[in-house]
Structures are given as structure tokens and as C-alpha cells.
Design an enzyme around this catalytic site. Structure first.
Site, PDB file in Angstrom:
ATOM      1  N   TYR A 145     113.387  40.290  36.733  1.00  0.00           N
ATOM      2  CA  TYR A 145     112.196  41.122  36.975  1.00  0.00           C
ATOM      3  C   TYR A 145     110.949  40.402  36.472  1.00  0.00           C
ATOM      4  O   TYR A 145     111.016  39.543  35.596  1.00  0.00           O
ATOM      5  CB  TYR A 145     112.342  42.504  36.345  1.00  0.00           C
ATOM      6  CG  TYR A 145     112.479  42.516  34.840  1.00  0.00           C
ATOM      7  CD1 TYR A 145     111.364  42.476  34.006  1.00  0.00           C
ATOM      8  CD2 TYR A 145     113.736  42.571  34.239  1.00  0.00           C
ATOM      9  CE1 TYR A 145     111.500  42.493  32.636  1.00  0.00           C
ATOM     10  CE2 TYR A 145     113.875  42.590  32.868  1.00  0.00           C
ATOM     11  CZ  TYR A 145     112.752  42.544  32.071  1.00  0.00           C
ATOM     12  OH  TYR A 145     112.893  42.555  30.717  1.00  0.00           O
ATOM     13  N   HIS A 158     119.346  39.327  32.317  1.00  0.00           N
ATOM     14  CA  HIS A 158     119.771  39.312  30.917  1.00  0.00           C
ATOM     15  C   HIS A 158     120.207  40.697  30.476  1.00  0.00           C
ATOM     16  O   HIS A 158     119.820  41.709  31.061  1.00  0.00           O
ATOM     17  CB  HIS A 158     118.641  38.815  30.003  1.00  0.00           C
ATOM     18  CG  HIS A 158     117.450  39.718  29.981  1.00  0.00           C
ATOM     19  ND1 HIS A 158     116.468  39.662  30.939  1.00  0.00           N
ATOM     20  CD2 HIS A 158     117.087  40.717  29.139  1.00  0.00           C
ATOM     21  CE1 HIS A 158     115.547  40.576  30.680  1.00  0.00           C
ATOM     22  NE2 HIS A 158     115.898  41.233  29.600  1.00  0.00           N
TER      23      HIS A 158
END
Lengths: 240, 203
Positions: A145, A158
Site C-alpha cells: 500500500y 508485511h
């Protein structure tokens, strides 16, 4: 077992507080040197958690917020051990995780990214390690993102991981990245870590052995906490 | 080549980021997911001791409140004992006392608050008693590795505290003293950077 002392943080291995390429660290990092302290009981003890604190489904992110079905995304298991620097498993310790959904959107009122919320995905899990330090989660792989640092910065996929250990001075929050993600080495947050070998320690390899055929892939991620110093020599911690 | 030491390295820390609430305090993120949230009960109702409320604001280097910070608290009971299972004295620790808590700032004002009991004096290294301490651990966006500090109380005798006395610049010691605003009510502001910067510790 009495509270023991711990190996020092390696401050050349850990990220420093002031990393100008992560813009937010500029006003949020102390300018003065930290006070180096030999641990006292206040640091060498820590909270304990038990099975009364959590539910068994808490580590199944594809189920723990499901309303009308499964979440959308690449189904993954990820598993590993919480170890100390001596390689010993850390048993019965709380591991908490949080992550974005498959599109890179967090279920958080402050996240305004245009990728949609997944109605069946909360993005949060927790578990206790077993007697050998093993933990596992079921989830979907999070998406990358954008974030407002440089104009075109994108976080690699992540998962945030929070771990306790047995002492408050072991408290740690790393992030887990996924093998072969090209965004890892463009990310200023990753590169707050000065040593490339330390960065590699946060990259989870694909692990097909525990992948469930026709169901989900798996990644392996070991977390290492500070090691406990055994009392080879006299330990006057408690004044005895 | 000598033998390898074969130690592992500690996993490197990363910032908790702006959405730390999802993982650790999801009510604040705007959703509820688990029956029981952790960190709301530092000292249960049966735990003896003086009930206190502690509040404060974390400010950044520009003086602005940091509104997305998360703090964790670790403290002893009123007798100076930690509820630590591996300590033989754990059995003597107060009942209904967890010693650990987790608080976040109000997302609009930056104010954080926790309710607990006042800790007792804790035995420090080499038999030197420490003034009653509350340990704090602070994470947020922009903080690469959790910051450790400790709070002492201005209305206690801190003159012989072995930690405060390690701070070479005497004027900085007051950054670790909570101010008593009312009976049972303390204020502890944390300044991450700049004038009156709080003392942080590498423990």
C-alpha cells in the site's frame, strides 16, 4: 529461576531512532543520548499471559472476523518459533499480529486508501507459543500500500508482529516481509535497519513443506529475542 | 577460522506504524473482534494499595501532541513485588494484580490515561532501593524501536534513587517525575525531542 540478565541490544544491528528518510522519525526521535542502564528487576521481569487471556480461534485470521464467508486473497499459513539469541525456544509467550487485507487496506478509521475493506477480514490475530516456542497463524497475504513519505512510496507486503518474551526488556515489534518482494529494498522503513543481514532476518521464505495441498501456501518466520545470560559468574542483581 | 559463536541475532525492530491499534487495541481502530482485550487491568479491584490515575501527553520535537502513540506500563505492586512467575517471591505478590497495561492516546487530543495503584519501592541492583518506579515502553509511527523510560513520583523521596542519580545533568532528572495535580492524580508528559526532552533508557 531467578530473573536473569540479558545480552545487550546490538545498537549497530537495530535501527537508530533518527532516520531522515522516514520523515516521521525526524520530529519523533530523541536528540540526546539514551541513558545506558544495567537492568534492574523493573526491566528483567515482565508480564505473563495464559490461555485464559485468548481464544483458540484468535490466530485464524481467515475465520476470526468472517461475517458471510472467507476473506478474499491468497490463503497462507505462517509459522515459526520465538527463540532467544542462544537458540532456545521461548515458551508460552504472547505473539500478536496485525496486517492489511489482500488489497493493502487496513480496517482502521484513519486509513483512507481507496482499496476497499474486506467485510470478512479484520486483520488481527494473537496466540501463545507452545512449550518449544512454536507459533502459527492462518491468514491471507497482505497487499502493498502507498504511504505519504516521498510522494510515491509503497510499503512492501508485511505483517506487524508484537512479541513479549519473559522480560519487559525483551519487548519487540518487528515486521515480517515476504521472500522476493521487489518493494523491500525500496522501502525507507526497511532501510532504517542499517545492516543488510539484519534486513534479511525479517524476510520470511516460502515454506512448501507445511503448505496444505489444494488449500494454502506457507511461510516460515522465526523471531529472535534478546538472550538470557546464565550466571556463570556471581550475579548480584538482588543484592545477595 | 576460529569456531563459530553460533549465537543468533536479535530480530531487528521496526516501527509499529500508524495502525498499531488494529493489532493491539482494536476498539480504538473502530472495530471489535475479540471477547477480551488485554491491558485494561493493571491492578484489579482486590489489589491493595493507593488507587491512582496517571495521565499525560507525548509531544514531538515541534511541541505537537503525538496522537497515534501506544504506551505499555510495567510496575510492581504496592509492596514493590512484580507478578513474575519465575520469581520465587511471586507467591507473595498482591492478588488480582497484573502489573502490566496498555494504553493509547485519544486520537483527537493526544491525551492518555491509566488507572492503577501506586507501586512500592523496588529493590534495585546491589541492594540499593529504587524510588517507586513505573516503567513505560512507547511505540508509534516514526519510532523505529520502542522507547523505554520510567516514571517516578515527585511526592516520594527520590534523592537516593540509583537510576535518577545516574543522569549526569541534574536538571534532566525532573523529566522522569510525575507531577501530583490532585490526591491520587498524577500528570506525566513525555517530550520525545527538544527542550526538556524526556530521558530514555537503553536497558
Amino acid at each position: 529461576m531467578k530473573p536473569a540478565e540479558f545480552y545487550q541490544h546490538d545498537r549497530l544491528w537495530q535501527p537508530p531512532v533518527h532516520t531522515p528518510d522516514c520523515k516521521t522519525s525526524v520530529p519523533r526521535s530523541p536528540r540526546l543520548a539514551m541513558l545506558s542502564l544495567q537492568g534492574s528487576l523493573s526491566e528483567l521481569t515482565g508480564p505473563t499471559f495464559g490461555h485464559n487471556d485468548i481464544n483458540p480461534i484468535n490466530n485464524v485470521l481467515i475465520r476470526n472476523y468472517a461475517k458471510s464467508g472467507d476473506p478474499v486473497g491468497e490463503r497462507i499459513n505462517f509459522h515459526g518459533r520465538v527463540l532467544d539469541e542462544n537458540g532456545r525456544g521461548v515458551p508460552d509467550t504472547l505473539v500478536e499480529i496485525w496486517q492489511a487485507n489482500a488489497g493493502g487496506r487496513y480496517r482502521h478509521r484513519k486509513d483512507t486508501y481507496l482499496a476497499p475493506i474486506d467485510p470478512n477480514f479484520g486483520g488481527r490475530g494473537r496466540t501463545l507459543t507452545d512449550a518449544d516456542g512454536f507459533y502459527c497463524f492462518r491468514s491471507v497475504k497482505p497487499g502493498a500500500y502507498p504511504w505519504r513519505n516521498w510522494v510515491n512510496n509503497w510499503r512492501p507486503a508485511h505483517i506487524h508482529v508484537s512479541v513479549f518474551g519473559s522480560a519487559f526488556c525483551q519487548r519487540l515489534i518487528p515486521q515480517m516481509y515476504f521472500e522476493d518482494d521487489p518493494l523491500i529494498h525500496q522501502c525507507p522503513i526497511v532501510h532504517a535497519i542499517p545492516d543488510r543481514r539484519a534486513i534479511d532476518q525479517l524476510i520470511a521464505p516460502l515454506d512448501t513443506n507445511p503448505a496444505i495441498p489444494l488449500d494454502c501456501l506457507a511461510y516460515k518466520f522465526d523471531i529472535v529475542l534478546r538472550g538470557r545470560r546464565s550466571t556463570l559468574f556471581e550475579n548480584r542483581l538482588e543484592g545477595n | 577460522m576460529p569456531q563459530s559463536l553460533n549465537y543468533r541475532k536479535e530480530s531487528p525492530s521496526q516501527t509499529a506504524g500508524p495502525y498499531v491499534h488494529i493489532g493491539l487495541v482494536p476498539g480504538a481502530a473502530g472495530f471489535s473482534i475479540f471477547r477480551q482485550e488485554l491491558g485494561q487491568d493493571i491492578a484489579g479491584p482486590q489489589a491493595p494499595g493507593e488507587r491512582i490515575r496517571v495521565e499525560g501527553i507525548v509531544t514531538d520535537g515541534t511541541g505537537a501532541p503525538v496522537k497515534d502513540v501506544l504506551l505499555e506500563v510495567w510496575q510492581s505492586d504496592a509492596a514493590g513485588l512484580y507478578p513474575y512467575g519465575k520469581d520465587p517471591r511471586d507467591a507473595d505478590c498482591a492478588p488480582d494484580f497484573r502489573g502490566w497495561g496498555r494504553v493509547i492516546t485519544d486520537l483527537e487530543t493526544g491525551l492518555w490515561t491509566f488507572d492503577t495503584i501506586k507501586p512500592g519501592s523496588v529493590m534495585g541492583r546491589n541492594g540499593r532501593a529504587m524510588a517507586p518506579p513505573i516503567n513505560l515502553w512507547i511505540v508509534a509511527r516514526g519510532i523505529n524501536i520502542g522507547l523505554n523510560t520510567r516514571m517516578c513520583f515527585e511526592d516520594e523521596d527520590n534523592s537516593t534513587d540509583p537510576v535518577l542519580n545516574l543522569i549526569e545533568q541534574v536538571d534532566r532528572r525532573q523529566t522522569l517525575l510525575a507531577r501530583r495535580v490532585n490526591p491520587g492524580h498524577y500528570r506525566f508528559d513525555i517530550r520525545l525531542q527538544g527542550i526538556d526532552e524526556t530521558v530514555f533508557m537503553d536497558v
